[in-house]
Design an enzyme around this catalytic site. Structure first.
Site, short mmCIF file in Angstrom:
data_model
loop_
_atom_site.label_atom_id
_atom_site.label_comp_id
_atom_site.label_asym_id
_atom_site.label_seq_id
_atom_site.Cartn_x
_atom_site.Cartn_y
_atom_site.Cartn_z
N HIS A 135 1.79 4.52 -2.86
CA HIS A 135 1.96 5.96 -2.69
C HIS A 135 3.36 6.39 -3.13
CE1 HIS A 135 -1.76 6.87 -0.61
NE2 HIS A 135 -1.55 5.99 0.35
N GLU A 190 -4.62 7.96 -3.18
CA GLU A 190 -5.15 6.74 -2.58
C GLU A 190 -5.45 5.70 -3.66
OE1 GLU A 190 -4.83 7.14 0.60
OE2 GLU A 190 -5.55 5.16 1.17
N HIS A 218 0.84 -1.20 0.00
CA HIS A 218 0.00 0.00 0.00
C HIS A 218 0.87 1.26 0.00
CE1 HIS A 218 -3.72 2.28 1.26
NE2 HIS A 218 -2.78 3.11 1.69
N GLU A 219 1.80 1.32 0.94
CA GLU A 219 2.65 2.51 1.02
C GLU A 219 3.58 2.61 -0.19
OE1 GLU A 219 1.76 4.63 3.05
OE2 GLU A 219 0.51 3.35 4.34
#
Lengths: 545, 545
Positions: free
Chosen positions: A309, A335, A305-306
């Site tokens: 980003h 997001e 997830h990170e």
């Protein structure tokens, strides 16, 4: 689990940096125009150089403030906390002061008429800086300092109140937070809805009415889907709940992230209480994760997830570094990237067709006899649960919608702070059919409101889910081989498409323009619904609609 | 291995922060006094509050700049380097601009007459800030930026030139550095000697003439001592050169540092290429070390050395934090603390009477059969060697004196840069009786000159050695039990004496005042010579003088 949360849980911190990221209609007050004429003998090049010099200085101050936060979350000894809070506030305030300097406004006004004759990057820069400036000068420096101080005090109180399940102690803080939020909105009056300024800060171009319409339509589809899934047998995810050593968990997640395209020569992974991503420069975009020894999914999916980003931030054109164009365009688009990589890719069957054998080798004795299909079902288990950050991708949006609806009610004055726990329980019952036994796992669970911000704190998560599917569908349409490539552990075509269509542009275009250019249409929820129905219809053997 | 070297080897960086630490005679130009009278209706309290607010802001900027450096040396990915250099320069420049703000000068002038009626801390603050300010405003901001840019370029070139043994490529850089150094000195004209401004920056109150006299007298004693030791059998230090795992090395050094008084709730230890200590606040003072797998002394003594600097910074009264009084008083006094703990304590026999069994247990199979006496001789082996940072505590000063003498000759214009390698070899031959085979281990070895500073870069190390012995002797005179306590692993009496007499004061007093108050006399080299003669006379069985 969002981008750059300045050492707070996965909420967007109520700070002016985030607020000023979004933009407002161009204005050129007469006073500024007159001042601009006074030094009109200076050349456009000179002015552009001065503008960029001022902007880089502000960017440097913000980068240093971000490093203060990263360090606080990773390595700072406990004794450093008091001074660190002050140091961060000083740097943020100096960055704000330098940005709202009237001399900067005069430079912008003098340059704006010449924008059409400048390079593409420079023309976009002037347009975006003008929007940012016009928003920033509306907010008084005195308010910024007051709101920051309250946010810090409230956050500090929340870190004690949540474990103690003590909502009552937070009521005065939240009441003050609500007052401050209303005061903030007034800087942007007139508005159609009091939440509009917050939503525009996070996702330029969006309005309360648009989000409400979108969420109503989505809820209409999601509630029956969740109900249908709940009627099916529950997936068995016990294979994820064995004991897993920390080192291999971190190694596996990072290996996946690197393979996807996260460049470790320009990044690194550390452990923190709550995962986040932070950018200091195009050459230094870091992520953090957390590890649970009894849940292999936590570190893995947080890391991916990170990394989503981070790949966005690493992919922004280096030419934009140090300018207001040099980062992701909005909370929702940001997001979408974390969720695209985490959910659409790393929870997909093709991905695990390639990675499952590697996982089996990385954790000997844990998955040796377990069929891929069982593992795939486990990581996509749908469950009506209490905690947003642990929720699966189907029910997740219901958690978001509840928070959004409550924010609106609070801002409109229809819900009093003291009645928040009750409203929370009612909402959970209505949408998810379960009810938290206490406030700790109810309205105290998310940091967002407690760090000083009611308004615009949650809606971007669901926008991200919707856009993730829309971007992914467009990429696959352009390159139908992508799923096959992913099934053989290759991500370069997808990563390349995202870089070319989204990442490299930074803030050169508006979020709407990015979506339109990349996908050929405005944001639409059909790709997301098709994705959910396809994937979970098969997983839970739901009847075709 | 000095305090806060901003990510450079163990040199004092040629930056204005270091320069402005020292102080100059008080002056109150007529123009500033007149401006001061204009707002004389404001109360002393209001002015004091404004002064402290401005100073804390400057302190916050410097702390953030220090964190940027610490991070660059510890965890920053390679890709971050370019932006990091710019970010650090921006913060340093902003701190400088805010310090030389004429409004700050007016505040100081308005407060100075009232200083006698203020609290002790506040009166000292005004005196020290006035000195710092009067020095800082002499140096043009344009010079600061120019010197910083040259220092960065020169350092970058040196990182390639040293491994390549390429002094010729550094000649133009050093020539420019020398020009810049002369230019810096001129800001402080008239002076008795061109090196005086540099020496006063590092060690307020010292002069070139005083250092030269001190070094001449010390050389007179040291050269015969080194010669006498060289006539004795060489100590066997092969026990230190075995293979040692990294983890236990770090653990052992940190355990010693903690026991001595380094507070890990307000500090931490990390690995870097070159050890250093850095302060972000009284609650956050960090050290770094390096580890060699074939030399157990490197990590251990580096850790203790840096912990000595760190205990000083941690011991400064918390009430002074964030003000210019809130750190160690001078380079020489700072170095006295690193050397006191590293050499006088951690290389002493009583210390190892307690710690040797712990060391034996920590490194099984390495020291099991080795007598304490052999180990003690190994860690105190005296040897004529090429590299200053590896030198023992007897020959170390000869390395320093050589560098100091060459600096003076360069600044006086008597030694041209291109002749530096030859002068270096001559000096090594004369004082140490050995000669470097190449420049890499000769005049290219230390970063100090190559980071942009010729002048005041080395003398403080020897002043530190001298003061370390003087402070230690005073502490033992006051508390004769200290050696016995150390032999049982207790350091609280010594640490308490140092805190009470040196650490807590920060910069409230001048270095001379600190020495006089703590030891009852000005700096004198007799305690240091007595220490060396006593310890090494016994170790090498030298005839009594």
């Amino acid at each position: 689990m969002t981008k750059d949360r300045n050492n707070r849980e996965d909420g967007k911190r109520r700070d002016t940096t985030a607020r000023r990221r979004a933009t407002a209609p161009r204005r050129a007050p007469a006073a500024r125009a007159a001042a601009g004429r006074r030094d009109n003998r200076r050349s456009v090049d000179e002015r552009l150089k001065e503008l960029k010099g001022r902007l880089i200085e502000i960017s440097d101050l913000k980068a240093a403030a971000s490093l203060l936060s990263w360090d606080q979350a990773t390595y700072m000894p406990a004794g450093g906390a008091a001074a660190r809070g002050r140091q961060g506030a000083t740097l943020s305030r100096l960055a704000h002061e330098k940005f709202i300097d009237p001399a900067l406004g005069r430079l912008i006004d003098a340059l704006a008429p010449a924008a059409d004759h400048l390079s593409d990057d420079d023309a976009c820069l002037i347009r975006v800086v003008q929007r940012d400036f016009d928003k920033a000068i509306k907010v008084s420096a005195e308010y910024v300092a007051r709101a920051a101080a309250h946010g810090a005090a409230s956050y500090d109180a929340w870190t004690r109140a949540r474990p103690a399940n003590d909502f009552a102690s937070m009521v005065p803080y939240l009441e003050r937070t609500l007052e401050l939020s209303r005061e903030y909105a007034e800087f942007f009056a007139p508005y159609d809805h009091i939440a509009d300024p917050f939503i525009d800060d996070a996702d330029q171009g969006m309005t309360t009415a648009a989000v409400q319409a979108l969420f109503a339509a989505l809820r209409h589809e999601l509630v029956p889907l969740v109900r249908a899934i709940a009627e099916q047998p529950v997936a068995d995810d016990s294979c994820l709940r064995q004991r897993f050593a920390e080192g291999p968990q971190l190694d596996f997640g990072l290996a996946v992230a690197r393979r996807m395209g996260y460049d470790l020569a320009r990044g690194r992974l550390d452990k923190t209480l709550h995962p986040f991503c932070t950018r200091f420069a195009t050459g230094d975009v870091r992520i953090t994760t957390r590890v649970r020894d009894n849940d292999i999914g936590d570190a893995l999916f947080s890391t991916v997830h990170e990394a989503g980003h981070a790949m966005y931030e690493q992919g922004v054109s280096a030419a934009l570094d140090g300018t207001p164009l040099g980062h992701g365009v909005s909370s929702g688009v940001h997001e979408s990237q974390s969720r695209l990589w985490e959910n659409i890719i790393a929870r997909s069957r093709p991905f695990w067709e390639h990675y499952y054998p590697t996982l089996q080798r990385s954790f000997p004795g844990k998955f040796d006899e377990l069929p891929l299909d069982t593992f795939y079902r486990a990581i996509n288990k749908v469950e009506r649960s209490l905690i947003r950050t642990d929720a699966d991708e189907v029910t997740y949006n219901l958690h978001v919608m509840l928070r959004f609806a409550l924010e609106i009610e609070m801002l409109e004055g229809r819900l009093r702070i003291k009645h928040l726990p009750e409203a929370w329980r009612e909402g959970m019952r209505a949408d998810l059919g379960i009810e938290p036994p206490d406030d700790r796992d109810g309205c105290l669970q998310d940091v967002h409101w407690y760090v000083g911000g009611i308004g615009g704190a949650f809606h971007s998560y669901t926008i991200g889910n919707i856009l993730a599917a829309q971007f992914h569908a467009a990429a696959v349409k352009a390159h139908p081989d992508i799923p096959r490539e992913i099934a053989s552990g290759r991500f370069t075509t997808l990563h390349g498409w995202l870089t070319a269509n989204i990442y490299r542009h930074g803030r050169k275009f508006t979020p709407d323009e990015i979506v339109e250019q990349a996908t050929g249409s405005p944001m639409r929820m059909e790709p997301y619904l098709a994705y959910l129905r396809g994937k979970y219809g098969e997983l839970y053997r739901l009847p075709a609609r």
